[in-house]
Write an enzyme that holds these catalytic residues in place. Structure first.
Site, PDB file in Angstrom:
ATOM      1  N   LYS A 161       0.851  -1.190   0.000  1.00 47.33           N
ATOM      2  CA  LYS A 161       0.000   0.000   0.000  1.00 47.33           C
ATOM      3  C   LYS A 161       0.882   1.233   0.000  1.00 47.33           C
ATOM      4  O   LYS A 161       1.542   1.542   0.999  1.00 47.33           O
ATOM      5  CB  LYS A 161      -0.928   0.056   1.210  1.00 47.33           C
ATOM      6  CG  LYS A 161      -2.003   1.161   1.043  1.00 47.33           C
ATOM      7  CD  LYS A 161      -2.595   1.627   2.340  1.00 47.33           C
ATOM      8  CE  LYS A 161      -1.833   2.752   2.985  1.00 47.33           C
ATOM      9  NZ  LYS A 161      -1.891   4.040   2.231  1.00 47.33           N
ATOM     10  N   CYS A 210      13.133  11.237   6.924  1.00 46.02           N
ATOM     11  CA  CYS A 210      13.144  10.758   8.310  1.00 46.02           C
ATOM     12  C   CYS A 210      14.488  11.012   8.974  1.00 46.02           C
ATOM     13  O   CYS A 210      14.558  11.198  10.193  1.00 46.02           O
ATOM     14  CB  CYS A 210      12.774   9.278   8.360  1.00 46.02           C
ATOM     15  SG  CYS A 210      13.819   8.224   7.341  1.00 46.02           S
ATOM     16  N   VAL A 227       1.759   6.562  13.905  1.00 42.58           N
ATOM     17  CA  VAL A 227       1.117   5.495  13.142  1.00 42.58           C
ATOM     18  C   VAL A 227       1.823   4.171  13.399  1.00 42.58           C
ATOM     19  O   VAL A 227       1.184   3.121  13.506  1.00 42.58           O
ATOM     20  CB  VAL A 227       1.097   5.831  11.642  1.00 42.58           C
ATOM     21  CG1 VAL A 227       0.532   4.662  10.832  1.00 42.58           C
ATOM     22  CG2 VAL A 227       0.266   7.089  11.390  1.00 42.58           C
ATOM     23  N   GLU A 254       9.105  16.065  15.653  1.00 41.06           N
ATOM     24  CA  GLU A 254       9.472  16.025  14.235  1.00 41.06           C
ATOM     25  C   GLU A 254       8.538  16.930  13.427  1.00 41.06           C
ATOM     26  O   GLU A 254       7.329  16.727  13.401  1.00 41.06           O
ATOM     27  CB  GLU A 254       9.393  14.594  13.713  1.00 41.06           C
ATOM     28  CG  GLU A 254       9.887  14.447  12.285  1.00 41.06           C
ATOM     29  CD  GLU A 254       9.880  13.002  11.818  1.00 41.06           C
ATOM     30  OE1 GLU A 254      10.840  12.592  11.156  1.00 41.06           O
ATOM     31  OE2 GLU A 254       8.909  12.287  12.127  1.00 41.06           O
ATOM     32  N   SER A 314       5.311   7.695  10.231  1.00 41.18           N
ATOM     33  CA  SER A 314       5.401   8.430  11.480  1.00 41.18           C
ATOM     34  C   SER A 314       5.421   7.490  12.673  1.00 41.18           C
ATOM     35  O   SER A 314       4.897   6.371  12.629  1.00 41.18           O
ATOM     36  CB  SER A 314       4.222   9.396  11.601  1.00 41.18           C
ATOM     37  OG  SER A 314       3.016   8.691  11.857  1.00 41.18           O
ATOM     38  N   GLU A 366      10.092   1.479  10.526  1.00 45.61           N
ATOM     39  CA  GLU A 366      11.088   2.540  10.339  1.00 45.61           C
ATOM     40  C   GLU A 366      10.327   3.847  10.482  1.00 45.61           C
ATOM     41  O   GLU A 366       9.510   4.199   9.641  1.00 45.61           O
ATOM     42  CB  GLU A 366      11.760   2.411   8.965  1.00 45.61           C
ATOM     43  CG  GLU A 366      13.045   3.218   8.852  1.00 45.61           C
ATOM     44  CD  GLU A 366      12.795   4.633   8.365  1.00 45.61           C
ATOM     45  OE1 GLU A 366      12.788   5.550   9.222  1.00 45.61           O
ATOM     46  OE2 GLU A 366      12.607   4.819   7.166  1.00 45.61           O
TER      47      GLU A 366
END
Length: 512
Positions: free
Chosen positions: A208, A317, A265, A416, A262, A283
Site C-alpha cells: 500500500k 526521516c 502510526v 518532528e 510516522s 522505520e
C-alpha cells in the site's frame, strides 16, 4: 547508463547525470500513464476499486489534480491478501529455482533504469521534489533490486554439532505474506526497499503506497509483471491509511507487516498487529542532531547542514533537523548557515534550477507553519525563512527556515516537523553536546563534525542512533542496514539484516 558504486549517495544525483526539464509540458508516456492510473493490481489483474471509489492525486507545485486513483476497500484488501496467500502456498515464486528468481529481479532493475526518466516525472508530480533528485532515486531503486538479487542464492542454513545418532540442520524460509506500507517522501525508492528484499527471500506481498503519492508504485508493478514475476506474488492496493492500511494491518492472513512512516502510526500498527502476532518491522520518525565541534571546517559544515535539512523540503526521516554547535564557533557558523540557507533555490520540480520543491500537500504546509508559530511563541529566534516562499501564489512552497536560541525543552527541539525547519542548539563541552543530542525520544540518525579521530569514535559510540555519519551526512548503501533506536523504529532494513526481516528459521532433527 550510469553505474552506481556500492556506496552510492541516494540523496544526490550521481555525478555526470544531467536531466533537462525545460517546461511543465508532460512527456507523452507520462501523460498516458496518468490517464490509466485508476487501477489496483490483484492476482496479476489491473482493476478499479470494488466499489468504484477514487481520490485525486495532486501536484504540490500547482495544487491541480494529476490522476484519479482507486480507493481500495477492505474487500479489495481481502482479495489481494488471498491472492498473495495462494501464490505463496502453491510455491509459484518461493519454489522457483534461485537462478530464475535472480534473473527476474535483475530484469526489474534493468527495466527501472530504462524507465527512469518518465518515472522521475511521476514522482516529481506526486511529491513535488526536483526532477533531477527523483531521477537519482530511480537509479538507487534499480541498485536496490540488483543488490537483493545477489542474496537469492546465498540464504544458507547451518548444520549443528550433535550426538552421533542425531543430524540437526537449520533452514532459512520466507516469512510468507507480507503487508507493506510505505511513506510519501521517497515513493518509488521506498517501494523498492520493501518489495526487493521480500521477493528476494521468496515471499509474496501486498503493497500500500501512501495516499499522498500513490502513482509510481503502479508503474513498478507493471515492471514486475514485465520482468516475469508471476501473478499474485506482488499485489497493489492504493488508498487512505484509515481504510486500506488499517484493513491490511488487521488481516489475519498476513504474516508480516513492514511499515515506514510516522512514529504515531507505527505505534498504532504495533498495537493492531498484536491481535495476530504479525512479525513487524517499523522505520519511523527522527529528530536527528548534527554535532559540530570547534575544529570542524565551518564552510563545509554550513553547506552540508543546509543540505541535511532542506533536501527533499526537509521531508526525510533522517533530516538533520537539529544543529548542535559549540558556543565558540556559533556566530561564525550561523552566518555561514544563513547564507547557505538563502542560496537554497525554491521552485517547482520541473525547473532545473530548483534545489528544493514544495512540501507535499496543504496538511504538511499547515504543519510546518504551526511549528514555526510554536517556535516563535517558545522564544526561539528566527534567523531566516519562516514564511511562504516568494513568487508563488499557488503550490505548497515554504522558505528554508532556521531558528537559533533553541533549548532542549522546546517542542521545536523535541518533535518532528518533517519540513524545511532547522533548529540551532548551543553547547559548552563534549558532555553537554552528547546530552543534547540524546535528549529526544528519537534515535534514527546523527552526525559528528570534527578532525579529531579519537573524538569522532568516542562520540559516535555514545550517540543513541541507528546511523552515525562523521564529517558527512545522508549517505546510504544497500549493503548497510538501516533503522533506529528508541521511538525511531524496530528492526532493520537493507543489508544482511534484511534476512532477519523477511525470513524465519526452521530446525530439523533427524534420528539416524
Amino acid at each position: 547508463m550510469t553505474r552506481l558504486t556500492r556506496a552510492h549517495r541516494v540523496m544526490e544525483p550521481p555525478r555526470g547525470v544531467r536531466v533537462t526539464v525545460a517546461t511543465r509540458t508532460l512527456p507523452a508516456d507520462v501523460e498516458e500513464f496518468l490517464l490509466g492510473a485508476g487501477v489496483i493490481v490483484i492476482d496479476g489483474e489491473e482493476r478499479p476499486a470494488s466499489d468504484g471509489g477514487t481520490f485525486d492525486a495532486v501536484d504540490p507545485a500547482t495544487e491541480e489534480p494529476t490522476a484519479a486513483v482507486p480507493q481500495a476497500t477492505p474487500d479489495d484488501v481481502d482479495a489481494a491478501v488471498a491472492a498473495a496467500r495462494r501464490a505463496f502456498d502453491d510455491g509459484r515464486w518461493r519454489d522457483l529455482h534461485p537462478t530464475q528468481r535472480v534473473k527476474t529481479l535483475l530484469k526489474v532493475a534493468d527495466l527501472i533504469e530504462r524507465d527512469a526518466e518518465p518515472l522521475a516525472w511521476v514522482d516529481m508530480l506526486d511529491h513535488g521534489k526536483p526532477q533531477k533528485h527523483a531521477y537519482a532515486e530511480m537509479l538507487s531503486a534499480a541498485a536496490c533490486f540488483r543488490y537483493f538479487a545477489g542474496w537469492v542464492d546465498k540464504m544458507y542454513g547451518n548444520t549443528i554439532p550433535s550426538a552421533a545418532d542425531r543430524f540437526i540442520y537449520s533452514l532459512r524460509e520466507p516469512v510468507g505474506v507480507c503487508g507493506q506500507i510505505i511513506p510519501w517522501n521517497f515513493p518509488f525508492l521506498m517501494a523498492a526497499w520493501k518489495v526487493a528484499p521480500a521477493l528476494a527471500f521468496g515471499n509474496t506481498l501486498v503493497l500500500k503506497p501512501a495516499e499522498q503519492t500513490p502513482l509510481s508504485a503502479l508503474w513498478m508493478f507493471r515492471l514486475l509483471a514485465e520482468a516475469g514475476v508471476p501473478p499474485g506474488v506482488a499485489n497493489l492496493v492504493q488508498g487512505v491509511g484509515e481504510i486500506t492500511g488499517a484493513a491490511l494491518v488487521a488481516h489475519p492472513d498476513v504474516d508480516k507487516i513492514a511499515f515506514t512512516g510516522s512514529t504515531e502510526v507505527g505505534m498504532a500498527i504495533m498495537r493492531a498487529s498484536a491481535d495476530h502476532l504479525h512479525k513487524v518491522t517499523l522505520e519511523l520518525g527522527g529528530k536527528s542532531p548534527n554535532i559540530v565541534f570547534p575544529d570542524a571546517d565551518i564552510a563545509t559544515v554550513a553547506k552540508r547542514a543546509a543540505f541535511a535539512i532542506f533536501y527533499n523540503a526537509g521531508e526525510v526521516c533522517t533530516a538533520g533537523s537539529r544543529l548542535v554547535v559549540d558556543a565558540k564557533i556559533h556566530d561564525q557558523l550561523l552566518d555561514e548557515l544563513r547564507v547557505a540557507s538563502e542560496k537554497t533555490t525554491v521552485g517547482p520540480g520541473w525547473d532545473p534550477d530548483s534545489r528544493m520543491g514544495p512540501v507535499v500537500n496543504q496538511k504538511q504546509y499547515d504543519r510546518v507553519e504551526s511549528y514555526v508559530a510554536i517556535a516563535r511563541a517558545e522564544g526561539a529566534e528566527l534567523v531566516t525563512g519562516g514564511e511562504r516562499a516568494d513568487g508563488f501564489d499557488r503550490g505548497f512552497f515554504y522558505r528554508p527556515t532556521v531558528f537559533d536560541g533553541v533549548t532542549p525543552a522546546m517542542r521545536i527541539a523535541q518533535e518532528e516537523v518533517f519540513g524545511p525547519v532547522l533548529v540551532v542548539q548551543t553547547y559548552e563541552d563534549e558532555e553537554e553536546a552528547i546530552a543534547i543530542a540524546n535528549s529526544t525520544p528519537f534515535g534514527l540518525a546523527s552526525g559528528v563534525w570534527t578532525r579529531d579521530l579519537g573524538r569522532a569514535h568516542r562520540v559516535a559510540r555514545r550517540l543513541q542512533a541507528g546511523t552515525v555519519w562523521v564529517n558527512t551526512w545522508g549517505e546510504f548503501s544497500d549493503s548497510v542496514s538501516f533503522g533506529g533506536y528508541k521511538q525511531s523504529g524496530s528492526g532493520r532494513e537493507l543489508g544482511a539484516d534484511a534476512i532477519e526481516a523477511y525470513t524465519q528459521t526452521k530446525h530439523v532433527w533427524i534420528a539416524t
